[in-house]
Design an enzyme around this catalytic site. Structure first.
Site, mmCIF file in Angstrom:
data_model
loop_
_atom_site.group_PDB
_atom_site.id
_atom_site.type_symbol
_atom_site.label_atom_id
_atom_site.label_comp_id
_atom_site.label_asym_id
_atom_site.label_seq_id
_atom_site.Cartn_x
_atom_site.Cartn_y
_atom_site.Cartn_z
ATOM 1 C CG ASP A 32 -2.261 0.868 1.326
ATOM 2 O OD1 ASP A 32 -2.171 1.454 0.017
ATOM 3 O OD2 ASP A 32 -2.877 0.954 2.060
ATOM 4 C CG HIS A 49 0.248 2.386 -9.421
ATOM 5 N ND1 HIS A 49 0.064 1.843 -8.232
ATOM 6 C CD2 HIS A 49 -0.929 3.191 -9.880
ATOM 7 C CE1 HIS A 49 -1.136 2.349 -7.897
ATOM 8 N NE2 HIS A 49 -1.902 2.896 -8.789
ATOM 9 C CG LEU A 143 10.148 -16.996 -4.350
ATOM 10 C CD1 LEU A 143 9.933 -16.928 -2.850
ATOM 11 C CD2 LEU A 143 11.052 -15.668 -4.788
#
Ligand code: FPP
Length: 251
Positions: A32, A49, A143
């Site tokens: 956030d 962003h 991962l």
């Protein structure tokens, strides 16, 4: 853990503090603060962003170094469609570009892509790229990079309920294992640690079922500023917590 050679003083100190035998297997992140990060700099939300995507790339490297097995990031919620059309379209394009540009790196670093959420509403060009990268990275082992897209925890739970009813499963057959197996996260362990950046203290419909016993870590740092040092701080804090899973911890 041993610090990498190029680490600065604070980073070194944090690496040395981390116990390699108590690393969370799965870290989930509510990323956030991209908008506020941009606003503070007089930039457009889009630039925020873009900086957020850089922070994701860095987070992948850090969790690989930490030998964390799964990272889940909340990239787009079921509620995010109400954002201005242009912003939604930028987020979709950033995701597309990320997948296209990072494909090679995901292969080199042995990272497997995974997606949770309702993909049916995503644009075709994004879905096509996702399918390519899912297929290409499916055997990677170091991962799991799990991206929550058009994801909502309540929607996920409702979908599981509906699927079970549709399958004709009897009420007495439903237990936590069966229920979990109908969630998007069926092949992924529950998060040990949930991080939320930017000072908001809420879970915002993220992984509601799965975070039942997760440690929660909130930081004021805005997502684009969440660098290796911030990730290490979160892990150090996690390692200070005593996880009891509802037990007494022996007291
Ligand atoms: C929160 O900031 C961020 C998002 C809702 C989107 C996160 C998406 C990306 C970083 C890009 C695409 C994803 C990938 C996986 C490449 P905010 O806009 O809510 O910030 P604010 O609360 O400060 O306005």
């Amino acid at each position: 853990m041993k610090p990498p050679k190029n680490a600065g003083e604070l980073e070194r100190k944090l690496w040395l503090e981390i116990d390699k035998n108590n690393i969370p297997s799965h870290v989930a992140i509510i990323m956030d603060g991209n908008g506020r990060w941009a606003k503070k700099r007089g930039l457009s939300r889009i630039k925020g962003h873009k900086a957020g995507v850089k922070a994701i790339e860095n987070a992948l490297d850090t969790v690989l170094d930490l030998k964390i097995k799964v990272i889940t990031v909340y990239a787009f919620s079921t509620e995010n469609w109400i954002r201005p059309k242009e912003e939604v379209s930028v987020l979709m394009t950033l995701l597309f570009q990320f997948l296209k540009l990072q494909k090679k790196k995901l292969m080199e670093k042995d990272i497997k892509l995974s997606i949770i959420g309702d993909r049916s509403r995503l644009p075709d060009f994004v879905n096509r790229e996702i399918d390519k990268v899912l297929e290409e990275t499916k055997d990677n082992k170091s991962l799991i990079f799990n991206i929550a897209l058009n994801y909502g925890g309540r929607a996920e739970i409702l979908k599981a309920v509906k699927d079970l009813i549709e399958e004709g499963v009897k009420p007495e057959e439903v237990d936590e294992n069966l229920f979990s197996s109908r969630l998007y996260t069926k092949n992924i362990p529950d998060p040990d640690l949930l991080i939320r950046t930017s000072g908001e203290i809420r879970v915002s419909n993220f992984l509601l079922w799965q975070i039942a016993y997760s440690e929660l870590y909130f930081t004021e740092v805005l997502w684009p500023d969440f660098d290796t040092i911030e990730m290490l701080k979160a892990i150090v804090e996690y390692q200070k917590r005593e996880r009891r899973f509802g037990g007494t911890g022996g007291v």
